[in-house]
Each structure stands twice: as C-alpha cells, then as structure tokens.
Design a protein around this motif. Structure first.
Motif, PDB file in Angstrom:
ATOM      1  N   PRO A   1      38.804   9.833  72.074  1.00  0.00           N
ATOM      2  CA  PRO A   1      39.903  10.731  72.450  1.00  0.00           C
ATOM      3  C   PRO A   1      39.894  12.004  71.621  1.00  0.00           C
ATOM      4  O   PRO A   1      39.256  12.073  70.560  1.00  0.00           O
ATOM      5  CB  PRO A   1      41.149   9.882  72.152  1.00  0.00           C
ATOM      6  CG  PRO A   1      40.727   8.975  71.050  1.00  0.00           C
ATOM      7  CD  PRO A   1      39.273   8.648  71.323  1.00  0.00           C
ATOM      8  N   PRO A   2      40.617  13.034  72.043  1.00  0.00           N
ATOM      9  CA  PRO A   2      40.742  14.247  71.221  1.00  0.00           C
ATOM     10  C   PRO A   2      41.332  13.921  69.850  1.00  0.00           C
ATOM     11  O   PRO A   2      42.135  12.994  69.703  1.00  0.00           O
ATOM     12  CB  PRO A   2      41.695  15.129  72.045  1.00  0.00           C
ATOM     13  CG  PRO A   2      41.591  14.615  73.446  1.00  0.00           C
ATOM     14  CD  PRO A   2      41.327  13.145  73.330  1.00  0.00           C
ATOM     15  N   LEU A   3      40.946  14.700  68.858  1.00  0.00           N
ATOM     16  CA  LEU A   3      41.388  14.434  67.487  1.00  0.00           C
ATOM     17  C   LEU A   3      42.907  14.448  67.379  1.00  0.00           C
ATOM     18  O   LEU A   3      43.496  13.605  66.687  1.00  0.00           O
ATOM     19  CB  LEU A   3      40.782  15.463  66.534  1.00  0.00           C
ATOM     20  CG  LEU A   3      41.192  15.347  65.055  1.00  0.00           C
ATOM     21  CD1 LEU A   3      40.831  13.980  64.509  1.00  0.00           C
ATOM     22  CD2 LEU A   3      40.531  16.452  64.238  1.00  0.00           C
ATOM     23  N   VAL A   4      43.564  15.400  68.062  1.00  0.00           N
ATOM     24  CA  VAL A   4      45.018  15.490  67.954  1.00  0.00           C
ATOM     25  C   VAL A   4      45.678  14.212  68.460  1.00  0.00           C
ATOM     26  O   VAL A   4      46.682  13.739  67.897  1.00  0.00           O
ATOM     27  CB  VAL A   4      45.545  16.734  68.714  1.00  0.00           C
ATOM     28  CG1 VAL A   4      45.259  16.631  70.208  1.00  0.00           C
ATOM     29  CG2 VAL A   4      47.033  16.926  68.468  1.00  0.00           C
ATOM     30  N   ASP A   5      45.103  13.601  69.515  1.00  0.00           N
ATOM     31  CA  ASP A   5      45.649  12.346  70.037  1.00  0.00           C
ATOM     32  C   ASP A   5      45.404  11.204  69.060  1.00  0.00           C
ATOM     33  O   ASP A   5      46.290  10.378  68.823  1.00  0.00           O
ATOM     34  CB  ASP A   5      45.026  12.025  71.393  1.00  0.00           C
ATOM     35  CG  ASP A   5      45.508  12.957  72.491  1.00  0.00           C
ATOM     36  OD1 ASP A   5      46.573  13.578  72.313  1.00  0.00           O
ATOM     37  OD2 ASP A   5      44.823  13.076  73.517  1.00  0.00           O
ATOM     38  N   ALA A   6      44.200  11.139  68.510  1.00  0.00           N
ATOM     39  CA  ALA A   6      43.875  10.060  67.580  1.00  0.00           C
ATOM     40  C   ALA A   6      44.813  10.082  66.375  1.00  0.00           C
ATOM     41  O   ALA A   6      45.312   9.037  65.932  1.00  0.00           O
ATOM     42  CB  ALA A   6      42.416  10.183  67.122  1.00  0.00           C
ATOM     43  N   LEU A   7      45.078  11.273  65.830  1.00  0.00           N
ATOM     44  CA  LEU A   7      45.976  11.385  64.679  1.00  0.00           C
ATOM     45  C   LEU A   7      47.398  10.988  65.042  1.00  0.00           C
ATOM     46  O   LEU A   7      48.085  10.292  64.283  1.00  0.00           O
ATOM     47  CB  LEU A   7      45.946  12.815  64.135  1.00  0.00           C
ATOM     48  CG  LEU A   7      44.611  13.295  63.559  1.00  0.00           C
ATOM     49  CD1 LEU A   7      44.689  14.765  63.183  1.00  0.00           C
ATOM     50  CD2 LEU A   7      44.201  12.464  62.356  1.00  0.00           C
TER      51      LEU A   7
END
Length: 600
Positions: free
Chosen positions: A104-110
């Motif tokens: 997933p995109p980094l912003v979603d993972a965080l």
C-alpha cells in the motif's frame, strides 16, 4: 426471514467460513441494526472457553479501532453444540487482502499501523494482551476506519510468566510469523509475556505493510523459531528504497529480542508513527492533498474574471487572517459580492458563506446546516472545510441533539476516516470527530448529563469507557486551553470522583485547577470540595488541608450551603486526623477512607 438465533438475530447472508466456523450478516430484530454473527463449533471445552473469552474481553473494550462486540452465547444448531458471537458489521478488506494486491502507499501504511497501535493501547490499558496481531486480524472498512478483530486467544492480566501462551495440551497458540521471541518460549527464563509481545507483532505487520515482506521468512517452524529468537531483521529501507530512516529505527525497536528494548507502550508507537507521517507530509505535501474544486463560471465578468476572482480570494484570505471585530458583517458583504460576480455555486462563494456560518453558529444554528449540501456538491467530501462543517453539524447532533446519538455512528466513523486522511490522525478536526462519537455512544438514547449531581455511577463508568481512551491523544495534540480537552478532563475527573477513583480524579483535577487557592476562594464550592477531597484521598491531605479553611470561610456567606459546610468540615477533620497519624508513623502512614462520609 432467515434462521433465527436466540429468537433475535435473523441470519441473512453467509459472509465467510473456515476452520473457526461461519460468519453471517444478520438483522438484530430487537434494536433494528445489521450485525455480524460468528458461529463456531468447538470440539473441546478449551475451544468453548476461548470463544467465550473473546466475547468477554472484546466486549469490555470500547474503542473506535476495536470491533465492537454486542452479544454472545451458546446454542444448539443442526444437532450440534455451537457458540455465537455478535459484533458490529464491518464492510471492507483485511490487511491480508490488501497485501495480496500489493504494497500500500506509505501514507496508508503509517495511518493503519498507528490505528492498530491505538487499539492495542486501549486493550493493554484494560489489562488485555491480544496475542494474535496479524494482517488477517485487521480490517480497513470502506470508509477507511481500521478495526482490530479476533480477541479469541487474548489473555487478561498477561505477564504471569512461564506457560502464559500454552493451551492445556502444551501447544503454543498464535500465528508463528508474527510471534515475539518470549511467546515462542512461553515466557521462560523470567521474560514476561505482556503488551510488548503485541508491539513485536505490530512491528512484523508494519514491516509487511512497508515492504510486502515479513521480517522472517523461513518456511520450516524450527527455522522460523531460530530467526525470531536470534536473527536480526532487515531494515525496511533495504527492501524498499526511499523509506525514512525513522521507520528503520522504529521497526528495529519494535522487533527487539528483549521486550525491555522495545517501545514502552503502544501510545509511544502511535506518536512516533504520527511524527513520521507528519515529516513525510511536509516533504510530499500529502497532508494538504484533496480534490481541487470545480472550475468557476463567472456570471458577469468574462475576460476579466480571473482578476476579479483573485481580488475576491485575497479579500477572503485577509478577512480570515485579520478577523476584525465586524468580521461577520464583512463576510456577509463578501458573500453578496461573490454571488454577484462569480455565482452562488462557485467554490469561493461557498467557502466565504461557510466561514460566515461558522462565526454566527451560536446565534443561528441553521446557517451551517443550510450551506452544508452546497459544500458537499461544490467543494467535495474530502475538502477540509466540508469535513470540518460535517464534523460540527453531525457531531453536535449526535452528542447533543434529540433522538439516539448512536444513529450517527456510521457517519461519524466515516468522518473520522476522512479527517484522518486530510488533517492527520491527531488533527484537531479528527480528534473532535472522535470526541463527538464517544459522546454519542455514551449518551445512546438518553439525554446527555446536563447537571453533575444528576449523574449515576453507571453513567460515569459508561462515559469513562468511551472518553477515557481518547484523552491521551487529546492531551498530546491539543493546546491546554482547548475547549474539547477541557470538557473531556472535566467529565472524566467528575466520573472518577463519582466512582471513588480518587487518584484518577486528583490527577485530572490538578491539571484543571493548578491554583487551588483561587478555586477555594472564588470557584464553584461543590467543585472545590470534590477537588480537595480527591487530592486528600489520593494521598496528599496536606495540600488539601491548606485550602480547606479558605473554602469554609466563604461558605457562611452563600445561601443554602449549610449541608456542604458540614461535609467540608467533616473532610477537614478526617484529613487532620490522617496527617497526625502519618506524622506519628514518621511518614509511613496513609490517609483514612473518607468516602463513607459522603453519600453520592
């Protein structure tokens, strides 16, 4: 009507099945809502106990990132003994499904990892260790809300030492790729199995969200055991270029072999993830990204339209920045000018009308509601102003309006997800939406408590369950004078006092009233007595006594204060006795119990 469970839950659609049994979408005929019903067919008494443990543990956890459990029981179905668990109906994908489709995109993972940490923090605060944190046990709903599921092998009061993670047959339970070293050994060698084992599992999940790979990939169990116990995991940035160094550090800390080397608690993990996310947003501008408003269509000007729009946009910006005393009148004139020049459906017109409606909300509660549909249509659902307006309107209706506050639950959870994406998980708007959700769920179908004296212990416990998990985030993200933070502190302090948790009440009261002399001399006398009583009962009768006389001296001048004066006098006598006993014991004595003196 589908098959009825307990003459209440009508099974409608089979959502999934496996070794655990079946999950159905069902209608709850008693309260008129859709729910998920999990039906299991235990083979042993231990499996029955484990299933029921999930219900009891998860049923006592009230948190927006933990799947809500409504009911459970035992039944006979098709001639077989069965157990059932009723929980909120969630529509979305598990993180295991997400990972099957790619990283997933980094912003979603965080964001997802941060919400898992929040859920684990609530569980750990209640003395519960999940023990099976993995992607399959985390769902992201269609509105972006993260839910931690399946407390079926959770342990209350974990950390008891060897054997903590063994079944009656001596088998280790859990999911091996995500299992902390101390869980593999069952807590041997004096290493406790507590909430830090869940943080290790979260580290494994975070690694997978960031890179698509687990930290340890052996296929044979003995090799996997050796890796978890002795091998160092790779840095996430070695598997995915461009990841910030802070993420490498966090994953390494979470996957430390020794629990004492891991973050102290889940709140620390959540805050570190939020800091990393904010750093990424500053680099990429992600926090400010949302669909641009539609192009405007000037109703009068054509070629000169861009210049007119620029001038009017600058005028709005200056009004919002300067906020002069007549800002409402100036905004009203600006709305008229924008309507004439650009049209009522232009994005700039709508924004100006929104900011005027916000400023007159105390005098007119309808203006914002009237502008909201236009905001949704013109600005879009993901625009910051639209999200803020919806949180205000829907949140206040849920927390204070007529009817059952819980009917707004789904929309508020959707708003929390939207606000989290636009403002961040610890943004003021996001936290305000969470505050309104907690208030609405606590309030339910009843009126919100308007007077402190009208409250009961049961209502206090309910409010503590809903608002308590929110307070650490509010204290971390909001300023000390934030109305939301002050309201939550006041309510939780009074709740703690009401249930005789004087230590908890005193901690909050000290933050609310750092100047006890001012409170005793000029504050609400009932509140002053509660504060001083709590501080004294919590172990500091000297501080309480130092201000009791100030309170007693003003009470004769207040009408109807005779009963309170007697209570304050009795409290003072008890505190004096406690201080004398402590001094005689050379500082080793404690305060005596005072709650028996005061009827609630």
């Amino acid at each position: 009507m589908g098959e009825l469970i307990e003459n209440r839950y009508a099974l409608q659609e089979l959502l999934g099945q496996g070794g655990f049994g079946e999950v159905w979408r069902a209608d709850d005929g008693r309260v008129g809502r859709s729910v998920a019903v999990k039906i299991g067919y235990p083979q042993t008494p231990e499996e029955t106990r484990r299933f029921e443990r999930e219900a009891r543990l998860a049923g006592n956890l009230a948190h927006p990132n933990i799947a809500t459990v409504h009911d459970f029981g035992r039944i006979e179905r098709n001639g077989r003994d069965a157990v059932f668990l009723v929980m909120e109906l969630l529509r979305g994908r598990s993180l295991a499904d997400v990972l099957e489709a790619g990283v997933p995109p980094l912003v979603d993972a965080l964001e997802w990892a941060g919400r898992i940490a929040d859920a684990l923090g609530a569980a750990h605060a209640a003395g519960i260790v999940h023990r099976d944190v993995k992607p399959a046990n985390v769902m992201v709903t269609g509105t972006g809300v993260v839910k931690v599921l399946d407390f079926g092998i959770a342990k209350a009061g974990a950390g008891s030492g060897a054997g903590t993670d063994l079944t009656g047959t001596g088998m280790v339970i859990g999911s091996f790729p995500y299992m902390a070293p101390e869980r593999w050994t069952g807590g041997a060698n004096g290493v406790p199995v507590d909430g830090r084992a869940d943080l290790y599992a979260l580290g494994c999940v975070l690694m997978e969200l960031l890179t698509g790979a687990r930290p340890f990939t052996a296929r044979e169990m003995h090799e996997l055991l050796t890796q978890h116990l002795t091998a160092e995991p790779p840095a996430p940035s070695s598997l995915r270029a461009g990841l910030p160094a802070a993420l490498d550090t966090l994953v390494r800390d979470l996957l430390a072999k020794d629990p004492s080397d891991r973050p102290a608690d889940a709140a620390e993990v959540s805050h570190r993830l939020a800091e990393i996310a904010r750093g990424e947003a500053r680099v990429t501008g992600a926090a400010a990204s949302y669909p641009p408003p539609p192009a405007y269509a000037p109703t009068v000007h054509t070629a000169a339209g861009d210049h007119v729009r620029t001038m009017l946009d600058r005028r709005l910006t200056q009004l919002l920045e300067d906020s002069p005393s007549d800002v409402v009148d100036r905004l009203a004139m600006l709305v008229d000018d924008l309507t004439d020049e650009l049209g009522a459906q232009d994005a700039l017109t709508v924004r100006a009308a929104y900011h005027r409606a916000v400023r007159v909300r105390r005098q007119s509660t309808t203006d914002l509601e009237r502008i909201l549909p236009r905001m949704v249509r013109v600005l879009g659902l993901e625009h910051p102003d639209t999200i803020t307006a919806r949180v205000t309107c829907i949140g206040e209706a849920a927390a204070f309006g007529p009817g059952d506050g819980r009917r707004h639950e789904e929309e508020l959870r959707e708003l929390i997800g939207q606000a989290g994406r636009v403002f961040g998980a610890h943004g003021v708007v996001t936290l305000t939406a969470r505050y309104h959700l907690a208030s609405a769920m606590h309030r339910g179908a009843g009126d919100r408590d308007g007077q402190w004296d009208a409250r009961t212990r049961e209502r206090a416990e309910s409010e503590r369950a809903w608002l308590g998990p929110l307070l650490p985030d509010l204290e971390w993200a909001l300023t000390a004078d934030s109305p939301v933070l002050l309201d939550v502190r006041r309510r939780l302090a009074h709740d703690a006092w009401l249930v005789e948790d004087f230590a908890g009440a005193a901690e909050l009261y000290w933050r609310l009233f750092p100047n006890l002399a001012e409170l005793a001399e000029h504050g609400d006398p009932e509140v002053a007595h509660r504060v001083l009583l709590s501080i004294g009962e919590a172990g500091d009768p000297v501080s309480a006594l130092a201000h009791m006389d100030l309170l007693l001296h003003r009470l004769p001048f207040l009408s109807g204060s005779q009963r309170l004066a007697q209570k304050v006098s009795d409290t003072r006598s008890e505190f004096r006795r406690a201080v004398r006993e402590r001094r005689r014991a050379e500082g080793t004595g404690g305060t005596s119990g005072l709650s028996r003196l005061f009827g609630r």
